[in-house]
Design a protein around this motif. Structure first.
Motif, PDB file in Angstrom:
ATOM      1  N   UNK A 101       0.833  -1.211   0.000  1.00 32.02           N
ATOM      2  CA  UNK A 101       0.000   0.000   0.000  1.00 32.02           C
ATOM      3  C   UNK A 101       0.862   1.253   0.000  1.00 32.02           C
ATOM      4  N   UNK A 102       0.544   2.177  -0.902  1.00 36.64           N
ATOM      5  CA  UNK A 102       1.194   3.486  -0.885  1.00 36.64           C
ATOM      6  C   UNK A 102       0.089   4.527  -0.941  1.00 36.64           C
ATOM      7  N   UNK A 103      -0.399   4.951   0.218  1.00 38.92           N
ATOM      8  CA  UNK A 103      -1.548   5.865   0.210  1.00 38.92           C
ATOM      9  C   UNK A 103      -1.283   7.167  -0.545  1.00 38.92           C
TER      10      UNK A 103
ATOM     11  N   UNK B  58      -2.424   6.801  -4.946  1.00 43.45           N
ATOM     12  CA  UNK B  58      -3.630   5.993  -4.851  1.00 43.45           C
ATOM     13  C   UNK B  58      -4.009   5.314  -6.162  1.00 43.45           C
TER      14      UNK B  58
ATOM     15  N   UNK C 274      -1.568   1.777  -7.824  1.00 41.34           N
ATOM     16  CA  UNK C 274      -1.240   0.633  -6.976  1.00 41.34           C
ATOM     17  C   UNK C 274      -1.492  -0.668  -7.711  1.00 41.34           C
TER      18      UNK C 274
END
Lengths: 275, 287
Positions: free
Chosen positions: A120-122, A125, A128
Motif C-alpha cells: 500500500x502506498x496511500x 492511490x 497501486x
C-alpha cells in the motif's frame, strides 16, 4: 532492500542505512494507561542482525512495547527513535506480524491480497497493484512456501499457513526489522521448530524481535532475550549460551531482571536442546 | 410482473428498489466487514430526529435531515473510534434519543402529523422521478468514493493497525465511512423506509460474504442479491396486494435463513480433502 529474483533471496541493498545506527533506540521510556504504569524506565536498543525474543507474563507490557515501537501508541515519557527518526516517520521500515488479525471467519480476502496490503502506498492511490507488486507478493509467498495458496481465501488456511502469509505481507514492505507478536500461538511443537528455522534464515537480512508468552521455551536460534515486566532487561547472546554468565551480568535477583526465568537460583539461562 | 410495468409507479418502484440495492450492496459490504450494523441502525433511527427538527424549524426536509444525521453520526463515530467493539451502549443511547427527539419535535410542530409508518417502511410505490435522479447521482458518488479508496478501506477493514503502519489515514477513513453511511441512509430511507434500508444493508452482504473472495466481489454479489430480493418482493407485493417494503424484507429474510441452513450443512468438514494440516476453527484463533 531490493529483491533479487535470480538468487531468490532478499538482499540488503538499503541505501542510506548506517549499520551502526540502532534500528530502534528507546531511552527512558514510560507508558501509563488509565493512570497505571504499564512500562517503566525502559532502555532498549535493537541493532542490525539482532534476533531477540521478548518474554514476560501476560499484562507485563510486551504487546504495549511493540505498539509503541510501531508508533501506534505514544509514550507517556521518554523517546523512541526508529532508524534515527520519529516513529510516525519511520514505522514503515518495520514489518509487523500481528498476533490475531481478524476474528471474522468469513472476511473476503485471498492470501495474495493480504500480502499485497504490504504494498500500500496511500500517497499514490491510482498507481497501486502494479504487475511488479504482484510479482513481489508472489515471490514473498513462494519464499515462505505458501505460494500455492495465493488464490485461496485466507480464512480457509490453517493457523500455520496464515502465519506465513502474514510474514510474507511483512516482508514485501522491505523491512529492516520484523516484529512478530506471539507467532507460534497457533502452531504445534513440530511446526514451531520449523518456524524458528525459517526466522533464522530471514535473520540473515533483517533484524527480528519476536514476542512470546512462553517463559520456558526459547528457540536456540534466538540470539538474545528481553524480559519485560513493566521494566525491561536484555540478556545478550553470550549469557544465553552460558558463557561468562556471572561476570558479564550478575543478574541474580528480581531487582535486575523483571522476569524470573526457569527457576529460582538458576537465573536466566537458556538451556540448549538435549542431544 | 411484466404487465405491471405498464404503470409508471411500478417502473419507478422497481428503479428505486434496484438503485437502493446497489447503494446498499456497496455500503452494506463495508458495514458488515467492519461490523457496524448496529451503528447503521443507530444512524437510521437518529435520522428521525432530523426529520422532526426539519419540520419544526421549517427548513427543507433533505437539508435538515442530512445535517442532523451527519452531526449525530459524527458524534457516534468520535465516541466509538477508540473502542469500536464496545460502542454498543453509546449507539443505543443516540438511537433512542434521536428517535424520541424527532417525535417530540413533530408533536410541537403545529398542524403536522407525519405518518411514522411511511418513515419506517417507506413508500416504494409513490416514488417520484426526482427522487430517482437523486438516488442515481448518489449511487455514482458512493461507487466513485469507494473505488478511489478501495484499497484503503480494504486494509482498514481487515487489519486496522497494519493499515495505520503503512500510512493509511484510518481515522479519517472511519469518519468518511460513517459520513457516507449517514448520507446514504437518509437518502435511501425517504424512498424505501428505515427497515428496508437496514435489511438491504445487512442481509445480502452477510449471505455473500462466505462465498466472495474479495470485497469487490462481495459488493457486486450483494447488489445483485439485493436486486433479486427487491424484484421478487415487488412481484409478491403486486400479486398478493401486500406492503411492498415488508414483502421485500420477507424475501430477503427467507434467503438469509436458507443460506444459514445451507452453510450449516456445508461447514462441518474438519478433515478437508487435500488439506491435512487444516486446524479446527476456534473462535479466537484469528480465522
Amino acid at each position: 532492500m531490493t529483491y533479487n529474483v535470480s538468487e531468490k533471496r532478499w538482499t540488503a541493498g538499503r541505501q542510506g542505512i548506517d549499520m551502526d545506527t540502532p534500528i530502534v533506540d528507546i531511552e527512558n521510556l514510560w507508558f501509563a494507561y488509565n493512570g497505571r504504569n504499564v512500562l517503566e524506565q525502559i532502555y532498549f536498543r535493537i541493532r542490525q542482525k539482532d534476533f531477540i525474543a521478548m518474554i514476560g507474563p501476560n499484562g507485563g507490557g510486551k504487546t504495549t512495547l511493540l505498539k509503541l515501537i510501531l508508533g501506534l501508541y505514544k509514550p507517556t515519557k521518554g523517546t523512541i527513535r526508529v532508524m534515527g527518526n520519529t516513529t510516525e516517520k519511520a514505522s514503515h521500515h518495520i514489518g509487523y506480524v500481528p498476533q490475531n488479525v481478524h476474528i471474522n471467519n468469513h472476511f473476503p480476502i485471498t492470501a495474495l491480497d493480504v500480502v499485497l496490503m504490504g504494498k500500500l502506498h496511500p500517497q499514490k492511490r491510482w498507481v497501486r497493484r502494479t504487475r511488479e507488486d504482484r510479482r513481489q507478493a508472489m515471490d514473498a509467498l513462494e519464499k515462505l512456501a505458501v505460494d500455492r495458496y495465493a488464490a485461496r481465501k485466507i480464512t480457509e488456511l490453517s493457523g500455520g499457513q496464515r502465519q506465513r502469509v502474514f510474514i510474507a505481507r511483512a516482508l514485501v514492505t522491505n523491512p529492516v526489522l520484523l516484529l512478530l507478536d506471539e507467532p507460534t500461538a497457533s502452531i504445534d511443537t513440530k511446526g514451531q521448530a520449523d518456524f524458528f528455522r525459517l526466522l533464522r534464515d530471514l535473520n540473515a537480512d533483517v533484524a527480528i524481535l519476536v514476542v512470546s508468552h512462553d517463559l520456558l521455551a526459547v528457540s536456540t536460534h534466538v540470539k538474545s532475550v528481553a524480559c519485560v515486566n513493566k521494566g525491561l532487561h536484555l540478556h545478550n547472546e553470550a549469557e544465553i549460551t552460558g558463557e561468562m554468565l556471572e561476570e558479564m551480568y550478575p543478574c541474580t535477583e528480581e531487582e535486575i531482571c523483571p522476569v524470573e526465568l526457569i527457576a529460582h537460583g538458576m537465573p536466566h539461562r537458556v538451556l540448549r536442546n538435549h542431544k | 410482473m411484466i404487465d405491471a410495468l405498464q404503470y409508471e409507479f411500478m417502473r419507478n418502484a422497481l428503479a428505486a428498489g434496484l438503485l437502493a440495492s446497489v447503494i446498499c450492496g456497496v455500503m452494506g459490504t463495508l458495514v458488515v466487514v467492519n461490523r457496524i450494523a448496529f451503528l447503521s441502525g443507530g444512524i437510521a433511527h437518529a435520522a428521525y430526529g432530523g426529520i422532526g427538527l426539519s419540520f419544526f424549524l421549517g427548513v427543507p426536509y433533505l437539508l435538515g435531515t442530512i445535517g442532523f444525521t451527519l452531526a449525530a453520526s459524527m458524534l457516534m463515530a468520535a465516541i466509538t473510534i477508540n473502542a469500536k467493539h464496545r460502542a454498543d451502549t453509546v449507539i443505543g443511547v443516540v438511537w433512542a434519543v434521536g428517535m424520541a427527539f424527532g417525535i417530540i419535535m413533530l408533536d410541537l410542530t403545529p398542524g403536522y402529523n407525519v405518518d411514522l409508518m411511511s418513515y419506517l417502511f417507506g413508500s416504494l410505490l409513490t416514488v417520484p422521478g426526482s427522487d430517482l435522479l437523486i438516488m442515481l447521482v448518489q449511487a455514482f458518488l458512493v461507487a466513485g468514493l469507494v473505488t478511489y479508496f478501495y484499497n484503503d478501506f480494504l486494509a482498514m477493514s481487515y487489519d486496522e493497525e497494519f493499515a495505520q503502519i503503512r500510512g493509511v489515514p484510518v481515522r479519517g477513513l472511519y469518519f468518511l465511512l460513517i459520513g457516507m453511511l449517514a448520507v446514504t441512509i437518509v437518502m435511501v430511507i425517504q424512498v424505501v423506509g428505515l427497515i428496508l434500508v437496514i435489511a438491504l444493508l445487512t442481509i445480502p452482504p452477510f449471505i455473500v460474504e462466505k462465498h466472495a473472495k474479495s470485497l469487490w466481489q462481495m459488493m457486486v454479489g450483494s447488489s445483485l442479491l439485493g436486486a433479486l430480493f427487491t424484484v421478487s418482493g415487488l412481484w409478491l407485493s403486486y400479486t398478493f396486494d401486500v406492503t411492498s417494503g415488508a414483502a421485500i424484507i420477507m424475501v430477503a429474510g427467507t434467503g438469509f435463513f436458507l443460506s444459514l441452513g445451507i452453510h450449516e450443512k456445508k461447514e462441518p468438514q474438519p478433515h478437508g480433502v487435500g488439506n491435512p494440516d487444516r486446524l479446527p476453527k476456534h473462535p479466537l484463533s484469528g480465522g
